[in-house]
Scaffold this active site. Structure first.
Site, PDB file in Angstrom:
ATOM      1  N   ALA A 110     -62.705 114.518  10.169  1.00  0.00           N
ATOM      2  CA  ALA A 110     -62.194 114.615  11.472  1.00  0.00           C
ATOM      3  C   ALA A 110     -60.745 115.106  11.619  1.00  0.00           C
ATOM      4  O   ALA A 110     -60.483 115.504  12.577  1.00  0.00           O
ATOM      5  CB  ALA A 110     -62.526 113.552  12.424  1.00  0.00           C
ATOM      6  N   LYS A 115     -61.490 118.892  16.595  1.00  0.00           N
ATOM      7  CA  LYS A 115     -63.062 118.863  17.147  1.00  0.00           C
ATOM      8  C   LYS A 115     -63.410 117.719  17.627  1.00  0.00           C
ATOM      9  O   LYS A 115     -64.145 117.528  18.651  1.00  0.00           O
ATOM     10  CB  LYS A 115     -63.925 119.322  15.951  1.00  0.00           C
ATOM     11  CG  LYS A 115     -63.642 120.970  15.437  1.00  0.00           C
ATOM     12  CD  LYS A 115     -64.654 121.554  14.540  1.00  0.00           C
ATOM     13  CE  LYS A 115     -64.398 122.926  14.267  1.00  0.00           C
ATOM     14  NZ  LYS A 115     -63.212 122.929  13.350  1.00  0.00           N
ATOM     15  N   ARG A 138     -54.058 111.084   6.561  1.00  0.00           N
ATOM     16  CA  ARG A 138     -54.454 112.068   7.831  1.00  0.00           C
ATOM     17  C   ARG A 138     -55.354 111.336   8.820  1.00  0.00           C
ATOM     18  O   ARG A 138     -55.212 111.851   9.935  1.00  0.00           O
ATOM     19  CB  ARG A 138     -55.246 113.123   6.967  1.00  0.00           C
ATOM     20  CG  ARG A 138     -54.700 114.109   6.198  1.00  0.00           C
ATOM     21  CD  ARG A 138     -55.648 115.110   5.472  1.00  0.00           C
ATOM     22  NE  ARG A 138     -56.439 115.982   6.300  1.00  0.00           N
ATOM     23  CZ  ARG A 138     -55.865 116.966   6.996  1.00  0.00           C
ATOM     24  NH1 ARG A 138     -54.782 117.484   6.995  1.00  0.00           N
ATOM     25  NH2 ARG A 138     -56.934 117.735   7.708  1.00  0.00           N
ATOM     26  N   CYS A 231     -64.533 127.224   7.640  1.00  0.00           N
ATOM     27  CA  CYS A 231     -63.392 128.192   8.189  1.00  0.00           C
ATOM     28  C   CYS A 231     -63.470 129.184   7.016  1.00  0.00           C
ATOM     29  O   CYS A 231     -62.432 129.541   6.695  1.00  0.00           O
ATOM     30  CB  CYS A 231     -62.232 127.669   8.706  1.00  0.00           C
ATOM     31  SG  CYS A 231     -61.387 126.764   7.460  1.00  0.00           S
TER      32      CYS A 231
HETATM   33  N1  SAM Z   1     -62.500 118.663  11.966  1.00  0.00           N
HETATM   34  C1  SAM Z   1     -61.053 118.774  11.657  1.00  0.00           C
HETATM   35  C2  SAM Z   1     -60.358 119.396  12.991  1.00  0.00           C
HETATM   36  O1  SAM Z   1     -60.984 120.166  13.671  1.00  0.00           O
HETATM   37  O2  SAM Z   1     -59.019 119.215  13.232  1.00  0.00           O
HETATM   38  C3  SAM Z   1     -60.615 119.562  10.456  1.00  0.00           C
HETATM   39  C4  SAM Z   1     -61.369 119.214   9.368  1.00  0.00           C
HETATM   40  S1  SAM Z   1     -60.800 119.728   7.690  1.00  0.00           S
HETATM   41  C5  SAM Z   1     -61.522 121.323   7.831  1.00  0.00           C
HETATM   42  C6  SAM Z   1     -61.603 118.892   6.559  1.00  0.00           C
HETATM   43  C7  SAM Z   1     -61.437 117.561   6.619  1.00  0.00           C
HETATM   44  O3  SAM Z   1     -62.548 117.118   5.418  1.00  0.00           O
HETATM   45  C8  SAM Z   1     -59.807 117.360   5.947  1.00  0.00           C
HETATM   46  O4  SAM Z   1     -59.099 116.560   6.895  1.00  0.00           O
HETATM   47  C9  SAM Z   1     -60.087 116.478   4.635  1.00  0.00           C
HETATM   48  O5  SAM Z   1     -59.165 115.385   4.021  1.00  0.00           O
HETATM   49  C10 SAM Z   1     -61.516 115.953   4.468  1.00  0.00           C
HETATM   50  N2  SAM Z   1     -62.071 115.995   3.247  1.00  0.00           N
HETATM   51  C11 SAM Z   1     -61.882 116.207   2.128  1.00  0.00           C
HETATM   52  N3  SAM Z   1     -62.351 115.812   1.075  1.00  0.00           N
HETATM   53  C12 SAM Z   1     -63.504 115.317   1.816  1.00  0.00           C
HETATM   54  C13 SAM Z   1     -64.909 114.611   1.196  1.00  0.00           C
HETATM   55  N4  SAM Z   1     -65.095 114.713  -0.128  1.00  0.00           N
HETATM   56  N5  SAM Z   1     -65.466 114.014   2.176  1.00  0.00           N
HETATM   57  C14 SAM Z   1     -65.180 113.954   3.353  1.00  0.00           C
HETATM   58  N6  SAM Z   1     -64.104 114.668   4.033  1.00  0.00           N
HETATM   59  C15 SAM Z   1     -63.356 115.223   3.065  1.00  0.00           C
END
Ligand code: SAM
Length: 430
Positions: A110, A115, A138, A231
């Site tokens: 998140a 989102k 984060r 993305c």
């Molecule tokens: N949904 C967010 C938004 O709209 O602002 C953006 C999310 S970003 C694309 C993906 C997120 O997944 C990051 O914050 C990251 O830290 C987290 N992430 C990284 N590795 C992960 C894992 N193995 N399992 C779950 N989340 C992970």
């Protein structure tokens, strides 16, 4: 823009005759977007008061706008949570969630909260939203955005998808998995992602997304929905990921997919796929076990009876350190995950005195009996941490830009002491 040759070769193969248009899209600057926080102000009213020009609506959504403003995050309305800055294509997932059942919602990946805050708007205060971010630092940023936007029905947690899936089998009506990806669609906006790109990284991301999706699937209630987004343009992470998921999970069917390219949509690259799980029953879950502290609650209620004409209602939990939260109705037992926020932080009880929290003002300050309304210019002074000289009754008040709360103040003898948390103050003039 210095794009990796191997990436360009892949895109050329994929897009064929559309490739020159795709390549030409890199000649224009990245698009910027703003989503009006309809929990605080209607899109029409915001349009009337907007401090900088708003462009066309994004994807026909009345609350989403293209903007060109240089520093839209520096405006006092942004501090008051009247809008969230979001890349236009990234608004697609929230828009796709609009008509879905959102009684119990999980945003699995998140941070920083684009989102999550969009989903919360679509939920309009109904149901319960659990926003999870595996990276704790984060998750704190996510929590700040949830607070700024005044969202009351959201708990923020920090756990791995595996940990959550073990706790929440077949529980949520909607799970959003906005997975970490190779970020091909964001090269224009985030140039530092370009040198990190490689075919090996795409494969690594696809494997990680597969694992995240498998855990996400476990948490979808029967009859519920799973929304997957990235993305990036890579098929390994998008269309092939969807195909593979469906072959591993026959209990799901595909409702629809959207792929946005910068030459076909005014925004960067994005991909969304919506899956439906076959009908059946939702598994029940133990409710959140609130920790009762009778004295603390009595002190809060005494404060609230004076501060609000209609105090916020609901179950209160008081942590061992005295922090008190209004638990969202229907919040399940979240033990096993690191809790970052449990709904709205009401304030703190030190054993003698209840002190209200900034989050209380952001979520409920519009209903305060004592509101100190500042002009946009005066509001900048409050955001810098300055005290205010005002002839208002002694005690706590919600300090507002116009009628929109920005935080708390406490008046003693004509001086309103500034209670904006130090970490949220402006260090320079916007
Ligand atoms: N949904 C967010 C938004 O709209 O602002 C953006 C999310 S970003 C694309 C993906 C997120 O997944 C990051 O914050 C990251 O830290 C987290 N992430 C990284 N590795 C992960 C894992 N193995 N399992 C779950 N989340 C992970």
């Amino acid at each position: 823009m210095n794009l990796p040759q191997a990436f360009l070769d892949r895109m050329k193969k994929r897009l064929g005759e559309d490739f020159p248009a795709f390549l030409a899209s890199y000649e224009t600057p990245p698009c910027k977007g703003l989503r009006v926080n309809t929990l605080k102000i209607s899109a029409a009213e915001f349009s009337r008061r907007a401090p900088f020009p708003l462009g066309d609506n994004v994807g026909g959504d009345a609350a989403c706008f293209y903007i060109e403003e240089e520093k839209p995050g520096a405006d006092v309305y942004h501090f008051a949570g009247l809008y969230y800055l979001q890349e236009p294509s990234a608004m697609t997932a929230g828009c796709m969630a609009a008509g879905l059942n959102k009684r119990r919602v999980l945003d699995l990946c998140a941070a920083p909260g684009g989102k999550t805050t969009h989903l919360a708007q679509e939920m309009a205060g109904e149901g319960v939203l659990v926003a999870n971010e595996v990276n704790y630092a984060r998750a704190k940023i996510l929590s700040q955005n949830v607070e700024r936007m005044g969202i009351a029905n959201c708990a923020v947690v920090s756990a791995s998808p595996e940990t959550l899936a073990a706790r929440f089998p077949a529980y949520f009506d909607l799970v959003l998995a906005d997975a970490p990806c190779s970020g091909e669609g964001m090269f224009k906006k985030e140039a530092n992602a370009i040198p990190e790109w490689s075919a090996e990284n795409v494969a690594m991301c696809a494997a990680r997304q597969r694992a995240i999706l498998d855990e996400a699937a476990k948490m979808v209630a029967e009859g519920g929905r799973l929304l997957y987004s990235t993305c990036t343009f890579a098929e390994e992470e998008d269309e092939w990921q969807v195909e593979n998921f469906l072959s591993r999970h026959p209990e799901f069917s595909l409702v629809g997919m959207k792929k946005l390219y910068p030459h076909t949509f005014r925004g960067e690259g994005h991909f969304c796929a919506l899956f439906a799980r076959e009908n059946g029953e939702t598994l029940p879950k133990k409710p959140f076990p609130a920790q009762k502290n009778v004295q603390a609650e009595r002190a809060f209620h005494a404060f609230a009876a004076d501060f609000f004409s209609a105090p916020p209602e609901g179950e209160i939990t008081t942590l061992a350190d005295g922090r008190m939260y209004l638990v969202p109705a229907g919040l399940p037992d979240l033990s096993g995950a690191s809790l970052v926020r449990l709904g709205v932080e009401l304030g703190a009880w030190d054993g003698k005195i209840f002190k209200p929290a900034h989050a209380l003002a952001m979520a409920f300050g519009a209903g305060a009996n004592r509101k100190l309304s500042l002009t946009r210019g005066e509001a900048v002074g409050y955001l810098r941490g300055e005290p205010l000289q005002r002839d208002v009754p002694n005690g706590w008040c919600a300090v507002c830009v116009e009628e929109f709360p920005m935080g708390l103040g406490k008046c003693v003898g004509g001086t309103v002491k500034n209670h904006l948390p130090k970490g949220l103050r402006l260090v320079k003039a916007p």
